[in-house]
Design a protein around this motif. Structure first.
Motif, PDB file in Angstrom:
ATOM      1  N   MET A  98       0.831  -1.205   0.000  1.00  0.00           N
ATOM      2  CA  MET A  98       0.000   0.000   0.000  1.00  0.00           C
ATOM      3  C   MET A  98       0.867   1.258   0.000  1.00  0.00           C
ATOM      4  SD  MET A  98      -2.854  -1.287   2.784  1.00  0.00           S
ATOM      5  CE  MET A  98      -3.798   0.234   2.816  1.00  0.00           C
ATOM      6  N   GLU A  99       1.910   1.267   0.832  1.00  0.00           N
ATOM      7  CA  GLU A  99       2.826   2.416   0.860  1.00  0.00           C
ATOM      8  C   GLU A  99       3.527   2.570  -0.489  1.00  0.00           C
ATOM      9  OE1 GLU A  99       4.985   5.687   2.373  1.00  0.00           O
ATOM     10  OE2 GLU A  99       3.220   4.659   3.185  1.00  0.00           O
ATOM     11  N   ALA A 100       3.974   1.461  -1.061  1.00  0.00           N
ATOM     12  CA  ALA A 100       4.638   1.512  -2.368  1.00  0.00           C
ATOM     13  C   ALA A 100       3.709   2.051  -3.443  1.00  0.00           C
ATOM     14  CB  ALA A 100       5.137   0.118  -2.740  1.00  0.00           C
ATOM     15  N   ASN A 101       2.443   1.702  -3.361  1.00  0.00           N
ATOM     16  CA  ASN A 101       1.459   2.194  -4.323  1.00  0.00           C
ATOM     17  C   ASN A 101       1.388   3.708  -4.298  1.00  0.00           C
ATOM     18  OD1 ASN A 101      -0.821   2.607  -5.980  1.00  0.00           O
ATOM     19  ND2 ASN A 101      -2.232   2.176  -4.307  1.00  0.00           N
ATOM     20  N   THR A 406      20.159  12.873   2.453  1.00  0.00           N
ATOM     21  CA  THR A 406      18.979  12.437   1.714  1.00  0.00           C
ATOM     22  C   THR A 406      17.951  11.982   2.736  1.00  0.00           C
ATOM     23  OG1 THR A 406      20.354  11.713  -0.131  1.00  0.00           O
ATOM     24  CG2 THR A 406      18.086  10.915  -0.067  1.00  0.00           C
ATOM     25  N   VAL A 407      16.782  12.615   2.700  1.00  0.00           N
ATOM     26  CA  VAL A 407      15.774  12.396   3.732  1.00  0.00           C
ATOM     27  C   VAL A 407      14.637  11.540   3.174  1.00  0.00           C
ATOM     28  CG1 VAL A 407      14.246  13.487   5.413  1.00  0.00           C
ATOM     29  CG2 VAL A 407      16.352  14.654   4.701  1.00  0.00           C
ATOM     30  N   TYR A 408      14.271  10.521   3.925  1.00  0.00           N
ATOM     31  CA  TYR A 408      13.175   9.638   3.558  1.00  0.00           C
ATOM     32  C   TYR A 408      12.121   9.653   4.667  1.00  0.00           C
ATOM     33  CZ  TYR A 408      16.508   7.656   0.191  1.00  0.00           C
ATOM     34  OH  TYR A 408      17.417   7.477  -0.818  1.00  0.00           O
ATOM     35  N   ALA A 409      10.903   9.334   4.308  1.00  0.00           N
ATOM     36  CA  ALA A 409       9.816   9.163   5.272  1.00  0.00           C
ATOM     37  C   ALA A 409       8.708   8.395   4.578  1.00  0.00           C
ATOM     38  CB  ALA A 409       9.294  10.515   5.768  1.00  0.00           C
ATOM     39  N   ASN A 410       8.030   7.531   5.307  1.00  0.00           N
ATOM     40  CA  ASN A 410       6.904   6.780   4.740  1.00  0.00           C
ATOM     41  C   ASN A 410       5.655   7.660   4.776  1.00  0.00           C
ATOM     42  OD1 ASN A 410       8.403   4.513   4.168  1.00  0.00           O
ATOM     43  ND2 ASN A 410       7.854   3.430   6.041  1.00  0.00           N
ATOM     44  N   ARG A 411       5.607   8.621   3.834  1.00  0.00           N
ATOM     45  CA  ARG A 411       4.516   9.581   3.809  1.00  0.00           C
ATOM     46  C   ARG A 411       3.432   9.199   2.809  1.00  0.00           C
ATOM     47  NH1 ARG A 411       4.037  11.467   8.166  1.00  0.00           N
ATOM     48  NH2 ARG A 411       2.680  13.106   7.337  1.00  0.00           N
ATOM     49  N   GLY A 412       3.588   8.064   2.120  1.00  0.00           N
ATOM     50  CA  GLY A 412       2.544   7.650   1.186  1.00  0.00           C
ATOM     51  C   GLY A 412       1.210   7.518   1.880  1.00  0.00           C
ATOM     52  N   LEU A 413       1.219   6.819   3.016  1.00  0.00           N
ATOM     53  CA  LEU A 413       0.019   6.690   3.846  1.00  0.00           C
ATOM     54  C   LEU A 413       0.281   7.155   5.271  1.00  0.00           C
ATOM     55  CD1 LEU A 413      -1.375   3.297   2.526  1.00  0.00           C
ATOM     56  CD2 LEU A 413      -2.261   5.575   2.090  1.00  0.00           C
ATOM     57  N   ALA A 414       1.495   7.663   5.525  1.00  0.00           N
ATOM     58  CA  ALA A 414       1.858   8.252   6.823  1.00  0.00           C
ATOM     59  C   ALA A 414       1.611   7.297   7.976  1.00  0.00           C
ATOM     60  CB  ALA A 414       1.112   9.568   7.041  1.00  0.00           C
TER      61      ALA A 414
END
Length: 567
Positions: A98-101, A406-414
């Motif tokens: 779901m996050e990857a989507n 380089t900043v990452y965060a799982n913000r696709g579905l938070a």
């Protein structure tokens, strides 16, 4: 020996052909969890790794495996294959898929499955998994047991890349395997099949804007425009704002938060300057701020979104911003800043910084301190957990002269799912020192991911846990007012904050991680500078959330009440 008929192809032959095609297409990483039905993939992967063609990563938990694959794919900008046995194992992957989507991350799920003749018979671990992920994958393709998979793999690879109409994203390739599931007795790990495989390069993603931004158009109108850089906006948002002299409101995971155009305290400052804003240009996806959402929804303010290619996070026509795909057209929409426009925002920002210092509680570390300590250290790779932590960085991460981290965060579905696992994938994929920071509830949600399989190369990863004993973010939302009123007794604390009692030091010891503890900003900075010790470190920062709601409201109120310069 003649050619095998489709219904005679062995499971191990199918597995080799699938992985061989993926390697020839440029895929280099496979994350796999143990299981019986996926055994053909496991043996074929061992052969490919022995031949130096594939990196295999083993995770005992499929949910952790899927989020690790997510981090790997994001850090390498290349699709990652993900394999597991049939049944609930495949269902465990759903959150990461779901996050990857929603983030257009290309994950290829190789879901092992029972053959059709075993379905509906009560056979162990058999379920309807051919299209388990529904709308969250670009395509779900089934390969019946015994059939050649070539055309199906090619279709999956095409969907992973995306097209002119659809963005890249996750794909499911369901592989039905029939016994026997192991190699023949005369085969070994050095199987000759792999000597014929030539590894390829995955095509580089097309850059919507080259590193050198197009020249500034002549004769642009003067407009009081601001640039909003949401998650994943990239350096092009900063280049656009700088080229036109505009203030930049950049989320920390936008990777655009550098240069003097970025306004650190933009979120509470919107209240002070909203009436003067004429236009907004949006890059990336805004995910953090109700003030920004309100600004973008204001019917008195014209807004546009830079969209040179399809995106996964919204459907065309569902947002009010005008999509623009041409750089010169976007410049014309924004215009250039009138005299003093950028300077006024910078002056407000400096005054807001002073107010933060005035409200600092002596001796108590808070989330803003943690954000400043980590941000100032500029780790090569930084992962921000959801909830309060990413918002602390949004308020405290002061823009530098250059974008070093380089900043990452799982913000696709938070979500808070799989944050440690994602960090492991980022660290392994980048091969660089990685820092992941998260709250205690986020940490607890994925604590089992600390388990590291012996023999697997360890990445260099610091997991910083801001432990304020519960989900603090709810106190800053409307639930905090309900809690303060006492109308629902301890319901908010129990059902939202969900305070936990666990010993992080004992968990570190149990999983073989080095444990450290920091109670001040200086101690945390000192620990983060010590990078020559254990590769896997767990750093606990104990804190209190007793005054979080009051302090947050007071700071936002004071900053929002700042008078416009010269008024």
């Amino acid at each position: 020996m003649g050619l095998q008929q489709p219904d005679q192809q062995l499971a191990i032959t199918t597995a080799r052909a699938v992985l061989g095609t993926l390697i020839q297409a440029g895929i280099r990483d496979l994350v796999i969890s143990p299981g019986s039905r996926s055994a053909p993939l496991a043996y074929a992967a061992a052969e490919a790794e022995f031949a130096g063609l594939l990196r295999v990563h083993v995770r005992i938990d499929e949910r952790s495996a899927a989020f690790m694959a997510l981090g790997l794919a994001q850090s390498t900008a290349t699709p990652v294959a993900l394999a597991a046995t049939s049944g609930t194992a495949i269902g465990q992957m759903l959150p990461a898929v779901m996050e990857a989507n929603h983030t257009s991350t290309p994950l290829l799920v190789l879901s092992a499955d029972r053959p059709d003749e075993l379905h509906g018979t009560g056979a162990s671990q058999s379920t309807k998994q051919k299209a388990l992920f529904g709308d969250h994958v670009r395509v779900a393709i089934n390969v019946p047991a015994g059939h050649q998979a070539g055309a199906c793999v090619e279709q999956a690879l095409e969907a992973l890349q995306g097209t002119g109409l659809f963005p890249a994203g996750p794909v499911q390739l369901n592989l039905q395997f029939r016994d026997p599931l192991i190699p023949a007795e005369n085969e070994s790990i050095g199987h000759q099949y792999w000597t014929r495989i030539q590894p390829g390069l995955w095509p580089a993603a097309g850059d919507a804007l080259s590193a050198a931004a197009p020249a500034l158009a002549a004769g642009l109108p003067l407009r009081r425009t601001v640039v909003v850089a949401g998650h994943g906006a990239g350096a092009q948002a900063q280049a656009f704002a700088q080229g036109l002299g505009l203030p930049l409101f950049a989320e920390p995971s936008s990777n655009a938060r550098f240069s003097a155009h970025a306004i650190t305290h933009y979120r509470p400052l919107i209240a002070a300057g909203a009436q003067r804003i004429e236009r907004v240009v949006l890059f990336g996806r805004p995910t953090l701020s109700r003030p920004v959402a309100k600004l973008l929804a204001d019917p008195k303010i014209q807004s546009a979104i830079w969209q040179p290619a399809p995106v996964a996070w919204y459907e065309p026509g569902r947002r009010r911003e005008t999509p623009i795909s041409q750089w010169n057209e976007l410049q014309e929409f924004a215009g250039t800043a009138p005299s003093g426009w950028l300077g006024a925002w910078q002056e407000l920002d400096a005054r807001a910084q002073g107010l933060r210092g005035d409200l600092k509680r002596d001796g108590a570390i808070n989330g803003l301190d943690v954000a400043e300590a980590i941000w100032e250290g500029q780790p090569h790779v930084l992962l921000l957990g959801s909830s309060n932590i990413v918002r602390d960085f949004d308020l405290a991460a002061r823009p530098g002269a250059a974008d070093q981290a380089t900043v990452y965060a799982n913000r696709g579905l938070a979500g808070i799912d799989g944050t440690i696992s994602t960090a492991l994938g980022l660290a392994v994929g980048s091969g660089r020192r990685t820092v992941a920071v998260m709250g205690d509830i986020t940490f607890a949600h994925d604590a089992s991911a600390l388990s590291w399989t012996p023999g697997e190369p360890q990445p260099q990863l610091d997991v910083v846990v801001y432990n304020d004993a519960g989900g603090a973010i709810f106190s800053t939302l409307e639930h905090g007012a309900v809690d303060g009123s006492g109308r629902y007794a301890d319901a908010v604390e129990r059902l939202f904050a969900t305070p936990q009692q666990f010993d992080i030091q004992c968990l570190a010891k149990a999983y073989g991680w080095q444990y450290e503890r920091a109670t001040t900003k200086a101690e945390l900075k000192n620990l983060l500078e010590q990078t020559g010790g254990a590769r896997l470190r767990l750093i606990e920062v104990p804190a209190s959330r007793d005054h979080l709601r009051a302090d947050s409201q007071e700071l936002n109120h004071r900053i929002g009440q700042l008078s416009w310069p010269g008024s």
